[in-house]
Design an enzyme around this catalytic site. Sequence first.
Site, short mmCIF file in Angstrom:
data_model
loop_
_atom_site.label_atom_id
_atom_site.label_comp_id
_atom_site.label_asym_id
_atom_site.label_seq_id
_atom_site.Cartn_x
_atom_site.Cartn_y
_atom_site.Cartn_z
N GLU A 176 0.84 -1.21 0.00
CA GLU A 176 0.00 0.00 0.00
C GLU A 176 0.87 1.25 0.00
OE1 GLU A 176 -2.82 -0.18 3.23
OE2 GLU A 176 -4.22 -1.42 2.08
N GLU A 270 -6.47 -7.06 -1.44
CA GLU A 270 -6.89 -6.91 -0.04
C GLU A 270 -8.21 -6.18 0.01
OE1 GLU A 270 -3.87 -5.61 2.78
OE2 GLU A 270 -5.39 -4.44 3.85
#
Length: 345
Positions: A176, A270
């Site tokens: 991320e 995710e």
Amino acid sequence: MGRHSLRTIVALAAALLVPGATVATATASAAESSALPAGSFAAANGQLRVCGLKLCNSSGQQVQLRGMSTHGLQWYSQCLKTASLDALANDWGADVLRISMYIQEGGYETNPRKFTDMVHNYIEEATKRGMYALVDWHMLTPGDPNYNLARAKTFFTEIAERHKDKTNILYEIANEPNGNSVTWSRIKSYAEQLIPVIRAKDSDAVVLVGTPAWSSFGVSYGKNESEVANNPLTLGNVMYTFHFYAASHGSEYLSTLSRAADKLPVFVTEFGTQEASGDGGNNFTQSQRYIDLMAQKKISWVNWNFSDDDRSGAVFKPGTCSGNSFAGTSVLKEAGKWIRDRVRA
């Protein structure tokens, strides 16, 4: 009945060409450890590749992977044992296990040897069960992946060298990316330096690249997918990741995912049915909108997370991982029951 057994007949011709499973260890030879169980999803579909905007199997047919992510290996490795992984593969019928190795926060940088060996082991465990292994370089803080470039080169060189003969490995090289200064150009530069390192060892594996603003294509910072779509990586066999949490991320995120998937190969590595913290109430209605969109557009997905953490996003009830009972729904939280049904569907 799990998804593997339901698909066995469809995939039988391909699966019969694959040798039976072995008891692989992290130190097994490449020939031994590359074996997948005949009839399993990963054996039948073989080496995945990006074809156009989709993920395809070795025969060029579009596939959609559905599975689970581990929690951080430094915190919840006790949830990854024979009984739990058997349940994931056989009771849930998952196609993919995301192996989430944090770099900071008590992870890889504290003991590279230990965490690299853990990843080797979980790749073998996924392989023994006929699942794809998604190796997640879980960089989070700091948010610029270039901070960990040297570490990433070391780690992925070893992982790719040892597992290059397997057909069930995917590489997620930046979990991320985040921070206002972490633009797509910085992420792209990182990817352009790291992907050739992987390809030097494992030339045909799919590589997944994080996108700006917590892998949201920038929407978390008020932008959209255009920055990536207008300046994509020119390296082949690459996909771009998108993350969402349905109780926090509504129609703007859903629309971004939809548009991005019409321009770029996208993999949702995710997501959760609850808030972005991984906790709080579940929004199953909004989650189903995402599930439907991903099914329609053949976007593969992985849910966060396969542990017994106290938060609502962990699928197991607290204390479950201290035992050996993982099949069925009695050990699952509400989110776990909901996700299990979608994996099995």
